[in-house]
Design a protein around this motif. Structure first.
Motif, PDB file in Angstrom:
ATOM      1  N   ALA A 122     -25.317 -13.223  -8.760  1.00 34.54           N
ATOM      2  CA  ALA A 122     -26.445 -13.892  -9.410  1.00 34.54           C
ATOM      3  C   ALA A 122     -26.712 -13.302 -10.792  1.00 34.54           C
ATOM      4  O   ALA A 122     -27.012 -14.029 -11.750  1.00 34.54           O
ATOM      5  CB  ALA A 122     -27.699 -13.780  -8.538  1.00 34.54           C
ATOM      6  N   VAL A 123     -26.574 -11.981 -10.905  1.00 34.46           N
ATOM      7  CA  VAL A 123     -26.816 -11.317 -12.191  1.00 34.46           C
ATOM      8  C   VAL A 123     -25.679 -11.646 -13.160  1.00 34.46           C
ATOM      9  O   VAL A 123     -25.908 -11.886 -14.349  1.00 34.46           O
ATOM     10  CB  VAL A 123     -26.955  -9.792 -12.000  1.00 34.46           C
ATOM     11  CG1 VAL A 123     -27.212  -9.114 -13.334  1.00 34.46           C
ATOM     12  CG2 VAL A 123     -28.088  -9.478 -11.028  1.00 34.46           C
ATOM     13  N   LEU A 124     -24.443 -11.664 -12.661  1.00 36.30           N
ATOM     14  CA  LEU A 124     -23.308 -12.025 -13.503  1.00 36.30           C
ATOM     15  C   LEU A 124     -23.470 -13.444 -14.055  1.00 36.30           C
ATOM     16  O   LEU A 124     -23.230 -13.689 -15.247  1.00 36.30           O
ATOM     17  CB  LEU A 124     -22.005 -11.909 -12.709  1.00 36.30           C
ATOM     18  CG  LEU A 124     -20.732 -12.405 -13.405  1.00 36.30           C
ATOM     19  CD1 LEU A 124     -20.488 -11.664 -14.713  1.00 36.30           C
ATOM     20  CD2 LEU A 124     -19.535 -12.258 -12.467  1.00 36.30           C
ATOM     21  N   GLU A 125     -23.898 -14.370 -13.215  1.00 43.52           N
ATOM     22  CA  GLU A 125     -24.106 -15.748 -13.660  1.00 43.52           C
ATOM     23  C   GLU A 125     -25.193 -15.822 -14.725  1.00 43.52           C
ATOM     24  O   GLU A 125     -25.060 -16.568 -15.713  1.00 43.52           O
ATOM     25  CB  GLU A 125     -24.459 -16.626 -12.461  1.00 43.52           C
ATOM     26  CG  GLU A 125     -23.283 -16.858 -11.513  1.00 43.52           C
ATOM     27  CD  GLU A 125     -23.698 -17.550 -10.220  1.00 43.52           C
ATOM     28  OE1 GLU A 125     -24.896 -17.904 -10.103  1.00 43.52           O
ATOM     29  OE2 GLU A 125     -22.839 -17.731  -9.342  1.00 43.52           O
ATOM     30  N   ALA A 126     -26.264 -15.028 -14.538  1.00 44.06           N
ATOM     31  CA  ALA A 126     -27.343 -15.014 -15.530  1.00 44.06           C
ATOM     32  C   ALA A 126     -26.844 -14.465 -16.862  1.00 44.06           C
ATOM     33  O   ALA A 126     -27.210 -14.966 -17.931  1.00 44.06           O
ATOM     34  CB  ALA A 126     -28.519 -14.180 -15.012  1.00 44.06           C
ATOM     35  N   ALA A 127     -25.984 -13.443 -16.809  1.00 45.53           N
ATOM     36  CA  ALA A 127     -25.424 -12.859 -18.033  1.00 45.53           C
ATOM     37  C   ALA A 127     -24.495 -13.857 -18.733  1.00 45.53           C
ATOM     38  O   ALA A 127     -24.496 -13.961 -19.964  1.00 45.53           O
ATOM     39  CB  ALA A 127     -24.673 -11.572 -17.706  1.00 45.53           C
ATOM     40  N   ARG A 128     -23.725 -14.586 -17.960  1.00 49.77           N
ATOM     41  CA  ARG A 128     -22.838 -15.601 -18.550  1.00 49.77           C
ATOM     42  C   ARG A 128     -23.655 -16.701 -19.237  1.00 49.77           C
ATOM     43  O   ARG A 128     -23.283 -17.190 -20.308  1.00 49.77           O
ATOM     44  CB  ARG A 128     -21.941 -16.202 -17.476  1.00 49.77           C
ATOM     45  CG  ARG A 128     -20.824 -15.259 -16.983  1.00 49.77           C
ATOM     46  CD  ARG A 128     -19.852 -16.010 -16.095  1.00 49.77           C
ATOM     47  NE  ARG A 128     -18.799 -15.166 -15.573  1.00 49.77           N
ATOM     48  CZ  ARG A 128     -17.694 -14.819 -16.227  1.00 49.77           C
ATOM     49  NH1 ARG A 128     -17.522 -15.224 -17.477  1.00 49.77           N
ATOM     50  NH2 ARG A 128     -16.776 -14.069 -15.653  1.00 49.77           N
TER      51      ARG A 128
END
Length: 389
Positions: free
Chosen positions: A364-370
């Motif tokens: 979820a955090v990776l998607e937010a960063a992307r």
């Protein structure tokens, strides 16, 4: 057997559970100067903090298949029954450290800020006693965590000659080693690899800050600094990979170290990651960075948590910005963290700086960063730290 206040398992439940554990891994967590919280906010405020803190720990425990116990007052234990695996223990230790490093709970229109220490034991024999000894060292050395080991025992004994001899021996015999973790691009291909210090004692995960602090106190930092820099430079030649060395701004403005770095890394495809300390003169730091860039080095700013610091440097001086991990971990939940990161990304784009989302451990955090258009990414979600040889 439930603790009446926090509703987590009690000390008695822990003792019973320990009897059936084959490979107990203990993380003893203690709130620093909890008595001051009681004095400032009364027993009700103290109890509120204990309950809120236990919820934070309980959430972490569930995520990592651990069990939580309240041992005494402000001391809690997270227990994991599993064989020792260095990469797994390192991941849990550093994730727990990051989770509880900066906590703040709102109580009656005030924020109560917490500092926490951890004592860790990976030993099946008297694990709680060993975790307590490690906790004493963490408190004495003001470190986020200490793992019980021969190293920790030596610090407890406070034998200055023996401590100095151990640090010297660790440097000379190569017990202070380098692992590397990739910083990857949007296609998850490595852009470069960051060097991470490790103390190579059997079955232990030790905070690098601990032996760096001790090396400085015993006037051994000079030898350690040069040894590590030389290792990274040699590995650049041997592996033909782009490698990064993490340094403090204090290191960079030291004339002797600056000259050494220029000689050591001249012509190499390397990155120096610099963590800025406000005690360091920005003008002096900028001059040092200019000298390093003249010999072909790329410069990264590490642990950046605001746009203002990035704006301070003229265009072309900084190549990479690594965002402070806590901001990244809160990306998917905290609008304030999202806004701060968004402004930092925009600032970096305007200066042609690559910006890194660090400490990525969740999808979820990776998607937010992307979604925020970060250029580079780093974390356990991509790979565990590892050796290159």
């Amino acid at each position: 057997m439930i603790d009446a206040l926090t509703k987590v398992s009690s000390h008695s439940a822990f003792e019973e559970k320990l009897l059936t554990c084959k490979s107990p891994k203990l993380f003893l967590v203690d709130i620093k100067q909890f008595k001051n919280i009681n004095l400032a906010f009364g027993d009700e405020g103290g109890n509120f903090v204990l309950c809120a803190f236990s919820l934070t720990l309980q959430s972490f425990a569930k995520e990592h298949e651990m069990e939580l116990f309240r041992i005494q007052d402000d001391k809690f234990i997270l227990l994991l029954d599993t064989p020792f695996e260095l990469s797994k223990m390192e991941c849990i230790t550093l994730s727990l450290r990051d989770t509880i490093q900066r906590l703040s709970y709102a109580y009656q229109n005030q924020n109560i800020d917490l500092e926490v220490h951890m004592g860790i034991s990976f030993d099946h024999y008297e694990p709680l006693e060993k975790a307590r000894k490690a906790l004493l060292v963490a408190k004495a050395e003001n470190q986020p965590f200490v793992t019980y080991s021969e190293f920790a025992n030596m610090l407890m004994n406070e034998n200055e000659e023996a401590i100095e001899s151990m640090i010297k021996g660790a440097i000379e015999s190569g017990q202070i080693v380098l692992h590397f973790q990739a910083i990857v691009d949007q296609n998850e291909q490595p852009s470069y690899y960051e060097a991470l210090l490790r103390l190579a004692y059997h079955q232990t995960v030790q905070s690098p800050k601990l032996f760096l602090k001790i090396a400085k106190e015993r006037n051994l930092y000079d030898a350690l600094f040069k040894s590590i820099a030389n290792k990274v430079a040699q590995l650049c030649d041997q592996t033909h990979l782009r490698l990064a060395l993490n340094l403090s701004s204090e290191d960079i403005v030291n004339p002797e170290y600056l000259s050494f770095l220029k000689t050591c890394f001249s012509g190499k495809n390397s990155v120096l990651e610099i963590q800025y300390d406000q005690k360091t003169s920005l003008d002096v730091l900028k001059n040092a960075i200019r000298e390093l860039k003249e010999v072909g080095l790329s410069i990264a700013l590490d642990n950046v948590d605001n746009e203002e610091l990035i704006s301070t440097f003229e265009t072309g001086m900084i190549d990479v910005v690594k965002v402070y991990g806590e901001l990244i971990r809160n990306l998917s939940l905290d609008a304030s963290a999202q806004f701060t990161c968004k402004t930092m990304v925009a600032c970096c784009k305007s200066k042609n700086i690559q910006i890194v989302a660090t400490q990525l451990n969740a999808k979820a955090v990776l998607e937010a960063a992307r979604e925020l258009d970060f250029d580079l990414f780093q974390g356990y979600i991509f790979e565990q730290p590892h050796t290159l040889t």
